[in-house]
Design an enzyme around this catalytic site. Sequence first.
Site, PDB file in Angstrom:
ATOM      1  N   ASP A  36      45.132 -52.134   2.460  1.00  0.00           N
ATOM      2  CA  ASP A  36      43.977 -51.330   2.846  1.00  0.00           C
ATOM      3  C   ASP A  36      44.351 -50.152   3.746  1.00  0.00           C
ATOM      4  OD1 ASP A  36      42.157 -52.642   1.378  1.00  0.00           O
ATOM      5  OD2 ASP A  36      40.985 -53.453   3.025  1.00  0.00           O
ATOM      6  N   ASP A 299      31.668  -4.481  -8.456  1.00  0.00           N
ATOM      7  CA  ASP A 299      32.158  -5.789  -8.909  1.00  0.00           C
ATOM      8  C   ASP A 299      31.055  -6.832  -8.834  1.00  0.00           C
ATOM      9  OD1 ASP A 299      34.746  -5.239  -9.550  1.00  0.00           O
ATOM     10  OD2 ASP A 299      35.407  -5.364  -7.463  1.00  0.00           O
ATOM     11  N   GLY A 434      34.407  -9.608 -13.752  1.00  0.00           N
ATOM     12  CA  GLY A 434      33.290  -8.850 -14.307  1.00  0.00           C
ATOM     13  C   GLY A 434      33.692  -7.801 -15.325  1.00  0.00           C
ATOM     14  N   MET A 435      34.605  -6.954 -14.951  1.00  0.00           N
ATOM     15  CA  MET A 435      34.992  -5.835 -15.816  1.00  0.00           C
ATOM     16  C   MET A 435      35.690  -6.348 -17.063  1.00  0.00           C
ATOM     17  SD  MET A 435      33.944  -3.058 -15.443  1.00  0.00           S
ATOM     18  CE  MET A 435      34.221  -1.481 -16.166  1.00  0.00           C
TER      19      MET A 435
END
Lengths: 513, 469
Positions: A36, A299, A434-435
Amino acid sequence: MKLAYWMYAGPAHIGTLRVASSFKNVHAIMHAPLGDDYFNVMRSMLERERDFTPVTASIVDRHVLARGSQEKVVGNITRKDREERPDLIVLTPTCTSSILQEDLQNFVNRASVTSDSDVILADVNHYRVNELQAADRTLEQVVRYYLDKARRQETLDRSVTDKPSANIIGIFTLGFHNQHDCRELKRLLQDLDIEINQVIPEGGSVQDLRNLPKAWFNLVPYREVGLMTAIYLEKIFGMPYVSTTPMGVVDTAECIRQIQRHVNKLALVSLDRTFNYESYIDQQTKFVSQAAWFSRSIDCQNLTGKKAVVFGDATHAASMTKILAREMGIHVSCAGTYCKHDAEWFKEQVQGFCDEILITDDHTEVGDMIARIEPSAIFGTQMERHIGKRLDIPCGVISSPVHIQNFPLGYRPFLGYEGTNQIADLVYNSFTLGMEDHLLEIFGGHDTKEVITKSLSTDTDLTWNYESQLELNKIPGFVRGKIKRNTEKFARQNGIADITVEVMYAAKEALNA
Amino acid sequence: MSINISETLTFECETGNYHTFCPISCVAWLYQKIEDSFFLVVGTKTCGYFLQNALGVMIFAEPRYAMAELEEGDISAQLNDYQELKRLCLQIKKDRNPSVIIWIGTCTTEIIKMDLEGMAPKLETEIGIPIVVARANGLDYAFTQGEDTVLAAMAHRCPERSLLGDEREETIQDQAMRNLFPLLPLRKGGVNPGPINNLKKHSPLVLFGSLPSTVASQLSLELRRQSIQVSGRLPAQRYTDLPSLGDGVYVCGVNPFLSRTATTLMRRRKCKLIGAPFPIGPDGTRAWIEKICSVFGIETQGLEEREQQMWETLRDYLDLVRGKSVFFMGDNLLEVSLARFLIRCEMIVYEIGIPYLDKRYQAAELLLLQNTCKEMCVPMPRIVEKPDNYNQIQRMRELQPDLAITGMAHANPLEARGINTKWSVEFTFAQIHGFTNARDVLELVTRPLRRNNSLEDLGWTSLIKGEKK
């Protein structure tokens, strides 16, 4: 009984051990069977700890089962007292000792007579609380113990520091980016001309806890751990606390304004002046943090309205939801947390920032939700990252449970102004750039060679004719699977067996409507 | 250090305060090994948390194991165990349809005395799937012993040997082997073993201990070179293919931690145990094969050359390890065999920590260790059963070994103190058996040495601030 494959929050003793081993010179002894002590592995591996984790087990074996622990626990405590000379030994019950119902408090009482260290029994019940609740409780217990002790010994100095000062409560080992957050918070307070009185539990000394009330106020950056301690200190010493997590531009400002209010109350009396942080907030927001500017940049514009799903602990999931929705204009379809014990607070926080709220600690429910929503990005734990992998959806990890890669060597706070930069990067990098996305759409994708065999949808009798296949191949890889599924779903709903380009467009239109 | 060669091995026993994995971790490799199984660990969040973290990414691959997580109602017996288990097992049957469900009993089921063995047969007939119960708990066992409890339980499920059936099975098995290795020359420069009937007729031999399937085939191949036919394995690739056992079947272990399985096979299934050293390292593999051959009255052929050949291929690694010292902290019961191999590699072993030592089951291995020490003229290492990690670390401070083989809890702290470490867990998961894989063992052992060779001149071996005494 519950069929379980994975859990978000660990068992109670992990929370106690995290708090105990964060303090300097505190040793935890687990009353547990062999094996444990996996906590030591986690601390040594994930945190890359150089020191031996100050946790040992008083092993529960067959003999203990038959005859009780008898001298064993007391013996182990006094032995550890001799070997390591800790300030405090925390006897930690586990699920096993919960059922054995041995009188551990009695062992603690006996051991504290013979040992130089203080000895306490962690007051946690395996079957009632989870890792986070236990950590919160243990921290409060330790603080209370030392303040009571100081009061009894009349060494408690109730005067406050001359200059404004703060305690940071809740930074501890194996916490998600806690070390970095701590550094960032210290810097923030320093900028505000506020001294750090103490940081607990990480690196704190229990002997110094009696000086906690000297601070002007307490800062509790995380919802999960430290709140109990702050509330206790407020009740007994009238210490105010700030529990707004300084994560994201808006909440960091809010947190600073709250700090200002608390500081000014005392400053007016003792320093005969007040502080005004507004210009600092303005300066940081506009020019130091890049996040505010990022949210105005082109962006970020491309992220507008993109769908995201957020899941994690209450603190991070709530803050992240607010950042995405409020600061970046991203559409949060679902926000959720596994902190079921704090559901009310969470709902209140994210109300109005997302479509739906999911409170669950069942990862399959989370997985199903993600599959249903098909977001463009997920912000979640390691589990969500793997769900994302399966569904081909990018995921940013924002909360525990975590893997070793969430213990970066570089400086990666989530809190404060540097934190806002880190989060902006994380969000931006998680969404398909994004682009790039835009260009791929214009030019029909660049990986047209990829065959469309990877799909989650079950095999169907739907056939795609040559043109529609060609059309499908033109769709950029990362959305192709989704378009394919949507088209097939649409076709099935309308009883169409042969998918043509027309059907594809019809499906697209139907879904956009 | 003065070389003081003691004639016999010394055995010590410490407090048992050591770090190891919980035996339930055996599900990690067994569920992959037994393809049609499902492992249900009946335990608490603690067990689940361990599995989830110890198994890392495996957890995300829809594994064929799950927790039956006990809740407060189960502990206080407000819920009916039988009904609860039935509900979960029916769900497993529906979702995965396995050929066998293996219940792993844990500390909690022991303490609350949940009668898994009693419930299993009833539930088995009710839902129509075999249920095997293994008590792999931390109260009684350490790490790899978990496999031992599972295999011992499974030994009861092996079909009884009937002569007619076995003949057919052998042929099929053999055919399968031939399909696997149609292109391999079976003996270097010698005659290829002819068709099946050229194999010497001997009593059936069943190997026990789970091995990755490639390693299993490699070992079978080595035995075939000595015209010995492996008639079955425990565990088999599938539960439905368990080997038949009974009077007259010879069994031999491939791993040092299988003493319960060995006992069960002998006492309950009337098999004859071949007590041999374990096929780890070229020396171990040779001794293992020789022992099996001697039992069947077969003279080994080309075995010495084969071993020698292996040592030749290891030369570059042997140059690295020669004269270096090792300290085994002990956590997986492979320690004696590994130490014996490393001594043969001209390393010096200071201490062999081991969770549990069955001196009868490991007798041949211990004897080989003793002989190896004498032959290599090195002091006999001390064997410390149930070690105490704290004391061991003090001893390591004194001895400053070149390499500590240790669990992950101590590895980073030791490295920070300038002691090279190798995680012991890797030996459990790597392929270390047989001639072919001897290189892999040394690859593991030498990795910290090789890594640190390249960092040696940088001047940052010890990376801790002044430690208090």
